[in-house]
Design an enzyme around this catalytic site. Structure first.
Site, PDB file in Angstrom:
ATOM      1  CG  HIS A   1      -2.179  -0.933   0.668  1.00  0.00           C
ATOM      2  ND1 HIS A   1      -2.215  -2.265   0.978  1.00  0.00           N
ATOM      3  CD2 HIS A   1      -3.220  -0.711  -0.151  1.00  0.00           C
ATOM      4  CE1 HIS A   1      -3.259  -2.811   0.378  1.00  0.00           C
ATOM      5  NE2 HIS A   1      -3.892  -1.897  -0.310  1.00  0.00           N
TER       6      HIS A   1
ATOM      7  CD  GLU B   1      -9.850  -8.426  -3.282  1.00  0.00           C
ATOM      8  OE1 GLU B   1      -8.756  -7.876  -3.401  1.00  0.00           O
ATOM      9  OE2 GLU B   1     -10.798  -7.919  -2.648  1.00  0.00           O
TER      10      GLU B   1
ATOM     11  CG  ASP C   1      -5.466  -8.975  -1.968  1.00  0.00           C
ATOM     12  OD1 ASP C   1      -4.413  -9.147  -1.334  1.00  0.00           O
ATOM     13  OD2 ASP C   1      -6.284  -8.077  -1.700  1.00  0.00           O
TER      14      ASP C   1
ATOM     15  CB  CYS D   1      -9.363  -2.116  -9.691  1.00  0.00           C
ATOM     16  SG  CYS D   1      -9.917  -3.340  -8.500  1.00  0.00           S
TER      17      CYS D   1
HETATM   18  C1  PEP Z   1      -6.292  -5.940  -5.312  1.00  0.00           C
HETATM   19  O1  PEP Z   1      -6.226  -6.791  -4.433  1.00  0.00           O
HETATM   20  O2  PEP Z   1      -5.904  -6.115  -6.480  1.00  0.00           O
HETATM   21  C2  PEP Z   1      -6.851  -4.605  -5.008  1.00  0.00           C
HETATM   22  C3  PEP Z   1      -7.048  -3.729  -5.968  1.00  0.00           C
HETATM   23  O3  PEP Z   1      -7.095  -4.300  -3.713  1.00  0.00           O
HETATM   24  P1  PEP Z   1      -5.992  -3.871  -2.638  1.00  0.00           P
HETATM   25  O4  PEP Z   1      -4.709  -3.605  -3.383  1.00  0.00           O
HETATM   26  O5  PEP Z   1      -6.527  -2.673  -1.957  1.00  0.00           O
HETATM   27  O6  PEP Z   1      -5.921  -5.078  -1.778  1.00  0.00           O
HETATM   28 MG    MG Z   2      -7.284  -6.565  -2.559  1.00  0.00          MG
END
Ligand code: PEP
Ligand code: MG
Length: 570
Positions: A189, A431, A455, A502
Site C-alpha cells: 500500500h 481477488e 491479492d 483494478c
Molecule cells: C487488489 O487486491 O488487487 C486490489 C485492488 O485491492 P488492494 O490492493 O486494496 O488489496
Molecule cells: Mg485486494
C-alpha cells in the site's frame, strides 16, 4: 556514494535531503538516583517539549487534514496534562528514587494495562494514546529525536522501513519529494499511495534505513528502482538530465489527456483511475481518466482515533461523485485487515492477517460498521454515476448477504424520505481464486466484476505480496493467473456483464496487450499510469492480440509469456 537496488514503485526522479522516519531506539538503564528534584525537572522538561511538539502537529493536521484527524493529538495533549498520570510518576521518582525514564514507563504501563482490559471501547483507545505519548516523552528524556512526519517543512526524501497507509496519509505532499523503504513490493500500500500522490518511490531495498543518515543527499530513481546516496557531481548531472527527460515525456503523454483511448485497429478502451481519497479524484481527471475504477474507502477510516460518521462518509463520497460528473465511480466498501490496520476497531492480531478476518468478512459480522457506510453511499448515489463493489468475496453467500443488507438500507432510506438512485450497479472484486474459478455462477448475480490482481496473485501463488523473499513467485504473467483472468472475463461476457481490473496489473505495460486480447472491458490503474497506457494502446491491435489468446493461455511459464508479448509488441 552508495547505490541500492529496489523495486520501482512510483516513477519519476527526486533529489533531496534524507528524512529518517524510523522509530528511535528507546533503551536506558534502570538505576536509582540521588537527586529526585533534578529528575523531576528533567521529566517536566521532556513533557513540556512533547506538549509543544504536539500543539504544532495538531495545528498542522487541523489545517491540512481537518478537525477529525487533529483530534488524536488533542487526546495526546490531554494525557500529558492529566495529573492522574503525571503525579504518580513524580511520586515514584521521589519515593523510590527511580530514574525518570523507568518511573514514566512503569506508571504508564500500569495505566495501559488497566485501560486495555476495560469493556468500554473508548477507554481501550486511551491505552493507545498513553502508549504513543509515553514513547514521545521517553525519547525526549533520552535526548533522541522523535520523528514527526506531519511537521516536515522543507523538501525531503522520506526513508523508512515501511510506510503504513496512515504514515503516508500524514505526509505533506508539498515537501515530501520521494521515498524509499526497506520492505514492500509494487502492490504494497505504500507503493500504491506513492503513485496516487505522484511522488517517485523505490520500495523493497532491504537496507535503505541502515545506509542513509539524516540530511544526506539522496536521489530516488522511481523509473529503474535505484536509490543513490551521496551522489557524485557526475551522477547529479546525469539524474537531473533524466529528470528533465521524464518531465518532457510527461508533457508528451499530457497531449492525450482529453482524447478517448483507441487501439491501432480502432477499438475504444475504457481507462479509469484508482483513488484513496476524494483529493485523489483530481489526479485522475488531470491524468485523463474516464472515471474511477476503484475508490479504496478504507483511507477514510485511517489515521484517526474513531470511526468516520455516516455524515462524514456521505460528504466524501458525494465529493468524489460530483468531481467526476457523469463518469462512473466504483466505490469499494471497507477493506480493512491484512496490512491495513485500524487501531480503534481493535482487530485481533492474527497469524495470517491476509487470510484472516478482514474486508467483507469483518463487515458482515459488524453491521454497525457496514450499514452506515452503505447508507452514506446510497445517499450520495444521486450526485453522480455510482457503482458499489464488495471486496474479498469468496462465496456467493457472502455476496448475497452483503447485497441483502444494501437493499435493506435502501428501503430504510426511502422510508425515511431520502432519495436514492435506481441505477446503482452492484459488483464484486475478484481477488480470491475460488471466486475466479466459479466466476460463471457469480456472473448470473452480480452486475460487474473488477479483478483485484494484487491479492489474486498472492492467493493463487501462495506468495505474500509484502515479502520480498518470495517476490520471485509473485508473477502477474504466470499462465495460472492469465487463465483465471480469462475465466472471469468470459464468464462476465457470457451473462452480458462487464469485467474490469483494478489490481496494479491493469496498468502494467507487459500485461496491457495480453488483457486487451483477453477482452478486458475496463482498465483501472494509478492515475499516473493512465496516459502512458493510452499512448501504448494506440500502437497495439486488439484483433491481433486476441488471435494469440489460446497460445498465451496454454504456455507453461511466465517467462515464455513475457518473451512472446515483447516479441509481438516491440
Ligand atoms: C487488489 O487486491 O488487487 C486490489 C485492488 O485491492 P488492494 O490492493 O486494496 O488489496
Ligand atoms: Mg485486494
Amino acid at each position: 556514494m552508495k547505490q541500492l537496488k529496489g523495486i520501482a514503485a512510483s516513477s519519476g526522479i527526486a533529489i533531496a535531503k534524507a528524512y529518517q522516519l524510523v522509530a528511535p531506539e528507546l533503551t536506558y538503564t534502570k538505576k536509582t538516583i540521588d537527586n529526585p528534584e533534578a529528575e523531576i525537572t528533567r521529566l517536566d522538561n521532556a513533557v513540556e517539549i512533547s506538549k509543544r511538539e504536539l500543539e504544532k502537529i495538531k495545528e498542522h493536521t487541523l489545517n491540512e487534514l481537518g478537525a477529525e484527524h487533529a483530534e488524536i493529538f488533542s487526546a495526546h495533549l490531554l494525557v500529558l496534562s492529566d495529573p492522574e498520570l503525571i503525579n504518580p510518576i513524580k511520586d515514584k521518582i521521589t519515593n523510590e528514587k527511580t530514574v525518570a525514564e523507568a518511573a514514566l514507563e512503569e506508571v504508564s504501563s500500569m495505566f495501559i494495562d488497566m485501560f486495555e482490559n476495560m469493556d468500554n471501547e473508548y477507554m481501550r483507545e486511551r491505552a493507545a494514546d498513553i502508549r504513543d505519548v509515553t514513547k514521545r516523552v521517553l525519547a525526549h528524556l533520552l535526548g533522541v529525536s522523535f520523528p514527526n512526519p506531519a511537521l516536515i517543512d522543507e523538501e525531503v526524501i522520506v526513508i523508512a522501513e515501511d510506510l503504513t497507509p496512515s504514515d503516508t496519509a500524514q505526509l505533506n505532499r508539498q515537501f515530501v519529494k520521494g521515498f524509499a523503504t526497506d520492505i514492500g513490493g509494487r502492490t504494497s500500500h505504500s507503493a500504491i499511495m506513492a503513485r496516487s500522490l505522484e511522488i517517485p518511490a523505490v520500495v523493497g531495498t532491504s537496507e535503505v534505513t541502515k545506509s542513509v543518515s539524516q540530511d544526506e543527499l539522496v536521489i530516488i530513481d522511481g523509473i529503474d528502482g535505484h536509490v543513490i546516496i551521496n551522489p557524485s557531481d557526475e551522477q547529479l548531472k546525469e539524474y537531473k538530465k533524466k529528470q528533465e527527460e521524464f518531465e518532457k515525456q510527461k508533457a508528451l503523454w499530457a497531449e492525450l489527456k482529453d482524447e478517448p483511448t483507441f487501439t491501432s485497429d480502432g477499438e475504444q478502451i475504457e481507462l479509469v483511475g484508482n483513488i484513496g481519497t476524494p483529493e485523489d479524484a483530481q489526479g485522475v481527471i488531470n491524468n485523463g481518466g474516464e472515471g474511477v475504477g476503484l475508490y479504496r474507502t478504507e483511507f477514510l477510516y485511517m489515521g484517526k482515533s474513531e470511526m468516520p460518521s455516516e455524515e462524514e462518509q456521505f460528504e466524501a463520497y458525494k465529493s468524489v461523485l460530483e468531481q467526476m460528473g457523469d463518469k462512473p465511480v466504483v466505490v469499494r466498501t471497507l477493506d480493512v485487515g491484512g496490512d491495513k490496520e485500524l487501531p480503534y476497531l481493535d482487530l485481533p492480531k492474527e497469524m495470517n492477517p491476509f487470510l484472516g478476518f478482514r474486508a467483507i468478512r469483518y463487515c458482515l459480522e459488524n453491521e454497525q460498521v457496514f450499514r452506515p457506510q452503505l447508507r452514506a453511499l446510497l445517499r450520495a448515489s444521486v450526485y453522480g454515476n455510482l457503482k458499489i463493489m464488495f471486496p474479498m468475496i469468496a462465496t456467493l453467500e457472502e455476496f448475497r448477504k452483503a447485497k441483502a443488507i444494501l437493499l435493506d438500507e435502501k428501503e430504510n432510506l426511502r422510508n425515511e424520505g431520502h432519495e436514492v438512485s435506481d441505477t446503482i450497479e452492484v459488483g464484486i472484486m475478484v481477488e480470491i481464486p475460488s471466486t475466479a474459478v466459479i466466476a460463471k455462477q457469480f456472473a448470473k448475480e452480480v452486475d460487474f466484476f473488477s479483478i483485484g490482481t494484487n491479492d489474486l496473485i498472492q492467493y493463487t501463488m501462495a506468495a505474500d505480496r509484502m515479502n520480498e523473499q518470495v517476490s520471485y513467485l509473485y508473477q502477474p504473467y504466470h499462465p495460472a493467473i492469465l487463465n483465471l483472468v480469462n475465466n472471469v472475463i468470459e464468464a462476465a461476457h457470457s451473462e452480458g456483464k462487464w469485467a474490469g481490473m483494478c489490481g496494479e496489473m491493469a496498468g502494467d505495460p507487459i500485461a496491457i496487450p495480453i488483457l486487451l486480447g483477453l477482452g478486458l472491458d475496463e482498465f483501472s490503474m494509478s492515475a499516473t499510469s493512465i496516459l502512458p497506457a493510452r499512448t501504448q494502446l494506440k500502437g497495439i491491435s486488439k484483433k491481433e492480440m486476441a488471435s494469440y489468446k489460446d497460445k498465451l493461455l496454454s504456455m507453461s511459464t511466465a517467462e515464455e509469456v513475457v518473451a512472446f508479448v515483447k516479441e509481438k509488441t516491440q
